[in-house]
Design a protein around this motif. Structure first.
Motif, PDB file in Angstrom:
ATOM      1  N   VAL A 111      43.448  42.617  45.676  1.00 48.84           N
ATOM      2  CA  VAL A 111      44.484  41.876  44.479  1.00 48.84           C
ATOM      3  C   VAL A 111      45.334  42.747  43.897  1.00 48.84           C
ATOM      4  N   SER A 128      42.801  41.935  38.282  1.00 46.12           N
ATOM      5  CA  SER A 128      42.065  43.049  39.129  1.00 46.12           C
ATOM      6  C   SER A 128      40.453  42.680  38.922  1.00 46.12           C
ATOM      7  N   THR A 131      38.620  39.509  39.233  1.00 47.80           N
ATOM      8  CA  THR A 131      38.348  39.662  41.024  1.00 47.80           C
ATOM      9  C   THR A 131      36.694  40.413  40.443  1.00 47.80           C
TER      10      THR A 131
END
Length: 164
Positions: A111, A128, A131
């Motif tokens: 990502v 990120s 995520t």
């Protein structure tokens, strides 16, 4: 309903674990395949050194996750019909846990790689991090917090204690 024997419980634990590994294996293999082909795609030559470094982390973490998630199969082959199911289940549990940790690193790195390529770096870091928190919430926080929600799954809790 009759109470299962210790041997039956270990067999059930192993079967359950294999089912879980099948799901994880598919995900990590797809990610690994994507990462293996990425350097050969158009546009990869435009990546920065930072992006190349992130790519290597993602690739190696995916390779490590793949090895760990598939390793219980090799371990099972080596111990086949030796009556060592408890050892096999413990090993498979550890490999699955380690494989999931490496899969998390690989996914977050992937990502970061993609978002850094198409967005400004600060935005890529934020996305990120979100995520990573998202995965940690569903892979760690919720499952471990569930352990104290009640006693309706007593047998499963006992099995988890034996596996760890």
């Amino acid at each position: 309903m009759s109470k299962e024997t210790e041997k039956q419980r270990w067999q059930r634990n192993f079967t359950d674990l294999l089912q879980e590994l099948r799901v994880a294996q598919t995900g990590v293999q797809i990610l690994f395949a994507f990462l293996l082909t990425l350097p050969f795609s158009a546009g990869f030559e435009r990546t920065t050194q930072f992006q190349k470094d992130v790519y290597i982390v993602a690739l190696l973490a995916a390779a490590g996750a793949t090895a760990m998630i598939i390793s219980p199969v090799a371990f099972h082959r080596a111990l086949f019909r030796q009556g060592r199911k408890p050892e096999l289940v413990r090993f498979a549990h550890r490999m699955a846990s380690g494989g999931l940790a490496l899969m998390l690193i690989s996914m977050v790195s992937a990502v970061l790689l993609v978002t850094d390529f198409v967005l400004d770096r600060p935005v890529a870091f934020v996305l990120s991090a979100i995520t990573a928190l998202w995965f940690l919430t569903f892979w760690a926080v919720l499952p471990f917090s569930r352990r104290n929600w009640g006693d309706d799954d007593e047998d499963d809790d006992e099995d988890d204690d034996r596996i760890a």
